[in-house]
Design a protein around this motif. Structure first.
Motif: not given
Length: 237
Positions: A223-235
């Motif tokens: 929730m606090n790092n949504r964009q970073q997590v999605l980027f690390e997942l390849g989005f």
């Protein structure tokens, strides 16, 4: 009210060499002390929490597929042999109500209720409700208090609002002398104040705080790092 105070694994450790006894969490399990009216068992998929909760329910006298103690229907044997070695240590108190809610086979329970039991005890036919509504109907109409209630992943059919509804209903039933043992992934349910949380992991089962649970930590981080997590997942954002 506490009706079961301890879960004990009586199988000698040298005989824990095949499934389900060799599941990492089970092979290292000696006992679990239940000190609270609400106990949660959590952990990653495949670590053995549902296998354990199923064995506890069978030892408490419930049908392996779910229901109350007078449910004796069977559609398919899918439970493990672990229940043969699990022992429940009971207190001097006796519950007058009880229910095993197993999300995986709840459809079978709802069918048995429609065929053999009075639907009025459940607020009507559970098959005429959505999956989530049928869970809530069970909680509000069938569970009467003074009960032992064992749930396996009840959040699977529930929205966030419905999980909050369930939290309130658990509190109501605890106030009427009930004990809950719940296997769950839900950080909302595990937020129940004062509950004990046992984490099932490859090195055994241990008591942890709410903030230490993987569900709390990963949900908060996402929730606090949504964009970073999605980027690390390849989005591509």
């Amino acid at each position: 009210m506490i009706y079961i105070s301890k879960i004990v694994n009586n199988r000698p450790i040298e005989k824990r060499i095949e499934y389900p006894y060799n599941i990492p969490s089970i092979i290292n399990l000696e006992n679990i002390i239940l000190n609270k009216e609400v106990t949660f068992i959590t952990g990653e998929n495949g670590t053995g929490k549902s296998t354990l909760i199923e064995a506890v329910a069978i030892n408490a006298g419930f049908n392996p597929e779910g229901g109350s103690r007078n449910f004796n229907f069977k559609t398919q044997d899918s439970h493990s042999e672990l229940f043969e070695d699990i022992q429940l240590i009971r207190t001097a108190y006796r519950n007058t109500d009880g229910f095993f809610l197993r999300a995986e086979s709840f459809y079978n329970v709802a069918t048995a209720i429609d065929e053999y039991f009075a639907q009025s005890f459940y607020g009507g036919s559970l098959h005429e409700c959505s999956h989530g509504e049928s869970f809530l109907a069970l909680l509000h109409h069938r569970l009467r208090g003074n009960g032992l209630y064992i749930f396996d992943e009840p959040e699977s059919a529930l929205s966030i609002v419905s999980q909050l509804n369930m939290l309130v209903r658990i509190q109501q039933l605890v106030k009427t002398k009930s004990q809950f043992i719940i296997a769950t992934h839900s950080p909302i349910l595990m937020a129940y104040p004062g509950a004990d949380i046992f984490e099932v992991a490859i090195d055994g089962i241990k008591l942890i705080s709410y903030e230490e649970t993987e569900q709390y930590r990963l949900n908060k981080y996402f929730m606090n790092n949504r964009q970073q997590v999605l980027f690390e997942l390849g989005f591509n954002l």
